[in-house]
Design an enzyme around this catalytic site. Structure first.
Site, PDB file in Angstrom:
ATOM      1  CG  ASP A  13      -1.995  -1.042   1.210  1.00  0.00           C
ATOM      2  OD1 ASP A  13      -1.911  -1.965   0.373  1.00  0.00           O
ATOM      3  OD2 ASP A  13      -2.911  -0.961   2.042  1.00  0.00           O
ATOM      4  CE  LYS A  28      -5.023   1.894   3.141  1.00  0.00           C
ATOM      5  NZ  LYS A  28      -3.816   1.242   3.708  1.00  0.00           N
ATOM      6  CE  LYS A  75      -6.504  -1.525   3.102  1.00  0.00           C
ATOM      7  NZ  LYS A  75      -5.123  -2.040   3.309  1.00  0.00           N
TER       8      LYS A  75
END
Length: 221
Positions: A89, A153, A182
């Site tokens: 991430d 995300k 996400k």
């Protein structure tokens, strides 16, 4: 897909101890969460604890500010992958996005995409929605998609706000049905988790995974 397979069971606090990391790994193993997300220092440790499970090890890169040079992010990702990370991430270069330097933002993500995909690792791109206006959110998602990332995300959880239903809806609309979204930051109860999924989230980054599952059980699912 059952709720547990949406959850990235997360502990990114700077003072997290090895005992706490052990605890979230055992919880993830028990509840068969999709992944755990820890700082890169703990990747090898978590990978060892989860070696006989389907739970993936995720870590963060350029975290939480996104202001590291691209080459540093790539090195950080590469080292984490060597230590056992299966998902990365990364935080975008937020300042470059704000300055309208779209190519800088895209090249930053592209380098990480190449680094991850060459090793069969998933890349999620944190755009830090709480610091962006709507136009910037759309632009960030579009750039991440064009750069070949697997997910966008919402948040690091370390800035001024976390995931909102409006942002998840906007992100899903922007990236289309194929790319992952996400939602991360502030997802603490089953009702909110279900709303995020309905809005288009395919992963939930949360430190409350066990509570969500327990809430699921108490509601009779």
């Amino acid at each position: 897909m059952s709720l547990n397979q949406y959850i990235d069971h997360t502990l990114l606090k700077p003072d997290a101890t090895s005992d706490q990391i052990t605890k979230i790994c055992m919880e993830a193993k028990k509840h068969q969460f999709k992944a755990i997300c820890v700082n890169s220092y703990y990747v090898a440790y978590a990978k060892k604890l989860l070696k006989d499970t389907e739970v993936k090890v995720c870590t963060v890169v350029g975290f939480p500010l996104g202001a590291s040079p691209s080459e540093v992010k790539a090195l950080e990702a590469s080292m984490a992958i060597t230590n056992g990370a299966q998902e990365i991430d990364m935080v975008i270069n937020i300042a470059a996005l704000k300055d309208g330097l779209d190519n800088t933002v895209e090249n930053d993500i592209k380098l990480l995409t190449q680094t991850c995909h060459s090793k069969g690792v998933i890349l999620k791109v944190i755009i830090e929605t709480c610091l962006l206006n709507e136009e910037e959110k759309i632009k960030a998602c579009t750039i991440a998609k064009n750069a070949g990332a697997d997910f966008v995300k919402t948040s690091t959880g370390f800035s001024t706000g976390g995931a909102t239903l409006e942002d998840v809806t906007l992100m899903r609309k922007t990236v289309g049905p194929e790319m992952g979204v996400k939602a991360s930051g502030g997802i603490k109860d089953l009702e909110m988790a279900n709303k995020m999924i309905k809005a288009g989230a395919t992963r939930l980054g949360t430190s409350s995974g066990v509570s969500l599952i327990n809430g699921l059980k108490t509601e009779g699912y």
